[in-house]
Design a protein around this motif. Sequence first.
Motif, PDB file in Angstrom:
ATOM      1  N   ILE A 205       0.844  -0.996   0.078  1.00 31.72           N
ATOM      2  CA  ILE A 205       0.175   0.006   0.003  1.00 31.72           C
ATOM      3  C   ILE A 205       0.874   1.135  -0.032  1.00 31.72           C
ATOM      4  CG2 ILE A 205      -1.877   1.137   1.403  1.00 31.72           C
ATOM      5  CD1 ILE A 205      -2.970  -1.315   2.330  1.00 31.72           C
ATOM      6  N   GLY A 210       4.708   0.115   5.035  1.00 34.90           N
ATOM      7  CA  GLY A 210       5.750  -0.994   4.881  1.00 34.90           C
ATOM      8  C   GLY A 210       4.839  -2.511   5.087  1.00 34.90           C
ATOM      9  N   ALA A 212       3.387  -4.681   7.676  1.00 38.23           N
ATOM     10  CA  ALA A 212       2.845  -4.686   8.950  1.00 38.23           C
ATOM     11  C   ALA A 212       3.360  -5.837   9.873  1.00 38.23           C
ATOM     12  CB  ALA A 212       1.358  -4.492   8.837  1.00 38.23           C
TER      13      ALA A 212
HETATM   14  N1  URA Z   1       0.843  -6.149   3.586  1.00 40.02           N
HETATM   15  C1  URA Z   1       1.604  -5.295   4.414  1.00 40.02           C
HETATM   16  O1  URA Z   1       1.891  -5.606   5.456  1.00 40.02           O
HETATM   17  N2  URA Z   1       1.892  -3.991   3.846  1.00 40.02           N
HETATM   18  C2  URA Z   1       1.424  -3.726   2.787  1.00 40.02           C
HETATM   19  O2  URA Z   1       1.457  -2.477   2.174  1.00 40.02           O
HETATM   20  C3  URA Z   1       0.459  -4.533   1.842  1.00 40.02           C
HETATM   21  C4  URA Z   1       0.347  -6.025   2.476  1.00 40.02           C
END
Ligand code: URA
Length: 220
Positions: A205, A210, A212
Amino acid sequence: MKTAAQKNIAVLNHPLIKHNLAVLRDASTNTEAFNMALKRISYALVFEATKFLPTKTVKVKTPIKETENEIISDEIEIIAAPILRAGLVFSDIVQNMLPFAHIHHLGMYRNEETLEPIWYYNKMKGKFKNPDKTYVFILDPMLATGNSGYDAVHNFVKQGIKQENIVFMSLISAPEGIERLTGAYPDIRIVTSQIDETLNEKGYIVPGLGDAGDRIFNTV
Ligand code: URA
Protein backbone atom coordinates in the motif's frame (compact mmCIF):
# COMPACT_ATOMS: atom_id res chain seq x y z
CA MET A 1 -24.10 9.62 -2.58
CA LYS A 2 -22.63 6.26 -1.69
CA THR A 3 -22.86 3.47 -4.26
CA ALA A 4 -24.21 0.08 -3.24
CA ALA A 5 -20.67 -1.24 -2.96
CA GLN A 6 -19.60 1.61 -0.65
CA LYS A 7 -22.56 1.63 1.68
CA ASN A 8 -20.98 -0.54 4.32
CA ILE A 9 -17.55 1.09 4.47
CA ALA A 10 -16.70 2.98 7.64
CA VAL A 11 -13.54 5.08 7.78
CA LEU A 12 -12.52 6.38 11.19
CA ASN A 13 -12.07 10.10 11.02
CA HIS A 14 -10.69 11.41 14.25
CA PRO A 15 -7.67 13.50 15.25
CA LEU A 16 -6.36 10.77 17.60
CA ILE A 17 -6.58 8.17 14.85
CA LYS A 18 -4.74 10.47 12.45
CA HIS A 19 -2.11 11.22 15.08
CA ASN A 20 -1.44 7.53 15.73
CA LEU A 21 -1.46 6.74 12.01
CA ALA A 22 1.31 9.29 11.54
CA VAL A 23 3.34 7.44 14.21
CA LEU A 24 2.72 4.14 12.43
CA ARG A 25 3.67 5.42 9.00
CA ASP A 26 6.96 6.93 10.18
CA ALA A 27 9.75 4.53 9.16
CA SER A 28 11.79 5.63 12.19
CA THR A 29 9.13 4.54 14.74
CA ASN A 30 10.52 1.65 16.81
CA THR A 31 8.62 -1.60 17.47
CA GLU A 32 7.44 -0.64 20.95
CA ALA A 33 6.01 2.72 19.85
CA PHE A 34 4.57 1.12 16.72
CA ASN A 35 2.68 -1.51 18.68
CA MET A 36 1.41 1.04 21.20
CA ALA A 37 0.01 3.26 18.44
CA LEU A 38 -1.51 0.25 16.72
CA LYS A 39 -3.25 -0.86 19.93
CA ARG A 40 -4.74 2.58 20.45
CA ILE A 41 -6.28 2.57 16.98
CA SER A 42 -7.36 -1.07 17.31
CA TYR A 43 -9.70 -0.28 20.20
CA ALA A 44 -11.43 2.39 18.11
CA LEU A 45 -11.72 -0.02 15.18
CA VAL A 46 -13.31 -2.67 17.39
CA PHE A 47 -15.87 -0.18 18.71
CA GLU A 48 -16.82 0.79 15.16
CA ALA A 49 -16.77 -2.79 13.83
CA THR A 50 -19.09 -4.08 16.55
CA LYS A 51 -21.60 -1.25 16.37
CA PHE A 52 -24.22 -3.36 14.60
CA LEU A 53 -24.16 -6.37 16.93
CA PRO A 54 -27.61 -7.27 18.25
CA THR A 55 -28.34 -6.60 21.90
CA LYS A 56 -30.98 -7.73 24.34
CA THR A 57 -32.52 -5.96 27.29
CA VAL A 58 -31.76 -7.14 30.82
CA LYS A 59 -32.65 -5.81 34.23
CA VAL A 60 -29.76 -4.69 36.43
CA LYS A 61 -30.02 -3.49 40.01
CA THR A 62 -27.81 -0.52 40.78
CA PRO A 63 -27.31 0.28 44.49
CA ILE A 64 -30.15 2.77 43.96
CA LYS A 65 -32.74 1.16 41.69
CA GLU A 66 -33.50 -1.56 39.13
CA THR A 67 -32.86 -0.45 35.55
CA GLU A 68 -33.16 -1.83 32.05
CA ASN A 69 -29.86 -2.25 30.22
CA GLU A 70 -28.63 -3.56 26.88
CA ILE A 71 -26.12 -6.37 26.65
CA ILE A 72 -24.77 -8.20 23.61
CA SER A 73 -27.32 -10.85 22.60
CA ASP A 74 -26.46 -14.29 23.98
CA GLU A 75 -28.15 -15.92 20.97
CA ILE A 76 -25.32 -15.04 18.63
CA GLU A 77 -21.91 -16.55 18.04
CA ILE A 78 -18.97 -14.25 17.41
CA ILE A 79 -15.94 -15.34 15.45
CA ALA A 80 -12.77 -13.30 15.21
CA ALA A 81 -10.58 -14.49 12.36
CA PRO A 82 -7.09 -12.99 12.31
CA ILE A 83 -5.21 -13.50 9.04
CA LEU A 84 -1.76 -14.62 10.14
CA ARG A 85 0.47 -13.16 11.06
CA ALA A 86 -0.24 -9.43 11.17
CA GLY A 87 -3.91 -9.96 12.11
CA LEU A 88 -2.79 -11.29 15.49
CA VAL A 89 -2.28 -7.73 16.64
CA PHE A 90 -6.04 -7.18 16.43
CA SER A 91 -7.13 -10.51 17.91
CA ASP A 92 -5.72 -9.68 21.36
CA ILE A 93 -7.79 -6.53 21.41
CA VAL A 94 -10.93 -8.26 20.12
CA GLN A 95 -10.54 -10.94 22.78
CA ASN A 96 -10.16 -8.27 25.40
CA MET A 97 -13.34 -6.51 24.27
CA LEU A 98 -15.38 -9.62 23.38
CA PRO A 99 -14.11 -12.33 25.73
CA PHE A 100 -16.81 -14.72 24.50
CA ALA A 101 -15.59 -14.57 20.85
CA HIS A 102 -14.13 -17.68 19.24
CA ILE A 103 -10.77 -17.04 17.62
CA HIS A 104 -10.19 -18.85 14.33
CA HIS A 105 -6.74 -18.30 12.87
CA LEU A 106 -6.48 -18.11 9.10
CA GLY A 107 -2.98 -18.97 7.93
CA MET A 108 -2.13 -17.55 4.52
CA TYR A 109 1.02 -16.15 3.02
CA ARG A 110 1.40 -14.25 -0.18
CA ASN A 111 3.06 -15.66 -3.28
CA GLU A 112 5.29 -12.67 -4.02
CA GLU A 113 5.06 -13.17 -7.78
CA THR A 114 1.36 -13.75 -8.30
CA LEU A 115 0.29 -11.86 -5.13
CA GLU A 116 -2.20 -14.70 -4.60
CA PRO A 117 -2.62 -16.18 -1.11
CA ILE A 118 -1.35 -19.64 -0.26
CA TRP A 119 -3.24 -21.28 2.61
CA TYR A 120 -1.29 -23.16 5.28
CA TYR A 121 -3.69 -23.20 8.26
CA ASN A 122 -7.47 -23.33 8.59
CA LYS A 123 -9.11 -25.52 11.22
CA MET A 124 -12.57 -24.08 11.18
CA LYS A 125 -14.53 -26.09 8.66
CA GLY A 126 -18.09 -26.97 9.64
CA LYS A 127 -18.00 -25.43 13.08
CA PHE A 128 -21.00 -23.15 12.97
CA LYS A 129 -24.08 -24.35 14.86
CA ASN A 130 -26.21 -21.49 13.64
CA PRO A 131 -24.67 -19.69 10.63
CA ASP A 132 -27.58 -17.22 10.48
CA LYS A 133 -26.70 -15.91 13.90
CA THR A 134 -22.93 -16.00 13.50
CA TYR A 135 -21.01 -12.72 13.23
CA VAL A 136 -17.50 -12.78 11.81
CA PHE A 137 -14.72 -10.25 12.18
CA ILE A 138 -11.89 -10.82 9.74
CA LEU A 139 -8.77 -9.13 11.06
CA ASP A 140 -5.92 -7.88 8.91
CA PRO A 141 -4.21 -4.51 9.38
CA MET A 142 -3.52 -4.11 5.65
CA LEU A 143 -6.26 -4.52 3.05
CA ALA A 144 -3.99 -4.37 0.00
CA THR A 145 -4.83 -6.42 -3.13
CA GLY A 146 -7.79 -7.95 -1.30
CA ASN A 147 -6.75 -11.43 -2.49
CA SER A 148 -6.33 -12.95 0.97
CA GLY A 149 -9.31 -10.93 2.21
CA TYR A 150 -11.41 -12.37 -0.60
CA ASP A 151 -10.36 -15.92 0.33
CA ALA A 152 -11.14 -15.26 3.99
CA VAL A 153 -14.60 -13.86 3.26
CA HIS A 154 -15.32 -16.69 0.80
CA ASN A 155 -14.36 -19.20 3.45
CA PHE A 156 -17.17 -17.96 5.69
CA VAL A 157 -19.79 -17.19 3.05
CA LYS A 158 -19.54 -20.72 1.68
CA GLN A 159 -20.36 -22.01 5.16
CA GLY A 160 -23.59 -20.05 5.20
CA ILE A 161 -22.54 -16.92 7.07
CA LYS A 162 -24.48 -13.88 5.83
CA GLN A 163 -22.35 -11.27 4.05
CA GLU A 164 -23.86 -8.47 6.14
CA ASN A 165 -22.68 -10.27 9.28
CA ILE A 166 -19.06 -10.26 8.12
CA VAL A 167 -16.80 -7.33 8.94
CA PHE A 168 -13.36 -6.90 7.44
CA MET A 169 -11.39 -4.85 9.95
CA SER A 170 -8.24 -3.17 8.69
CA LEU A 171 -5.95 -0.38 9.72
CA ILE A 172 -5.14 0.87 6.21
CA SER A 173 -6.97 -0.07 3.03
CA ALA A 174 -6.11 0.36 -0.63
CA PRO A 175 -8.91 1.25 -3.07
CA GLU A 176 -7.98 -1.86 -5.08
CA GLY A 177 -8.56 -4.13 -2.08
CA ILE A 178 -11.86 -2.49 -1.22
CA GLU A 179 -13.00 -2.90 -4.83
CA ARG A 180 -11.96 -6.55 -4.87
CA LEU A 181 -13.92 -7.35 -1.70
CA THR A 182 -17.01 -5.28 -2.33
CA GLY A 183 -17.08 -6.26 -6.02
CA ALA A 184 -17.42 -9.90 -5.00
CA TYR A 185 -19.32 -9.38 -1.75
CA PRO A 186 -21.26 -6.10 -1.91
CA ASP A 187 -22.96 -6.61 1.45
CA ILE A 188 -19.95 -7.21 3.68
CA ARG A 189 -18.86 -4.44 6.01
CA ILE A 190 -15.41 -2.85 5.95
CA VAL A 191 -14.09 -0.88 8.90
CA THR A 192 -10.78 0.87 8.40
CA SER A 193 -8.94 3.84 9.79
CA GLN A 194 -7.69 5.14 6.45
CA ILE A 195 -8.04 4.58 2.70
CA ASP A 196 -4.68 5.18 1.03
CA GLU A 197 -3.78 6.11 -2.56
CA THR A 198 -2.96 2.88 -4.34
CA LEU A 199 -0.71 -0.20 -4.46
CA ASN A 200 2.84 -0.36 -5.80
CA GLU A 201 4.07 -3.05 -8.22
CA LYS A 202 4.84 -5.36 -5.28
CA GLY A 203 1.31 -5.08 -3.94
CA TYR A 204 2.29 -2.82 -1.03
CA ILE A 205 0.00 0.00 0.00
CA VAL A 206 1.21 3.50 -0.97
CA PRO A 207 2.06 5.40 1.19
CA GLY A 208 1.08 2.70 3.72
CA LEU A 209 3.52 1.80 6.46
CA GLY A 210 5.57 -0.99 4.90
CA ASP A 211 5.18 -4.62 5.92
CA ALA A 212 2.86 -4.60 8.93
CA GLY A 213 3.94 -8.05 10.15
CA ASP A 214 7.61 -7.09 10.04
CA ARG A 215 6.98 -3.88 11.92
CA ILE A 216 4.75 -5.53 14.58
CA PHE A 217 7.08 -8.45 15.19
CA ASN A 218 10.40 -6.62 14.67
CA THR A 219 11.53 -8.70 11.73
CA VAL A 220 12.30 -5.75 9.43
N1 URA B 1 0.85 -6.19 3.62
C1 URA B 1 1.57 -5.31 4.34
O1 URA B 1 2.03 -5.64 5.43
N2 URA B 1 1.77 -4.09 3.86
C2 URA B 1 1.27 -3.68 2.70
O2 URA B 1 1.48 -2.53 2.32
C3 URA B 1 0.51 -4.61 1.94
C4 URA B 1 0.32 -5.85 2.42
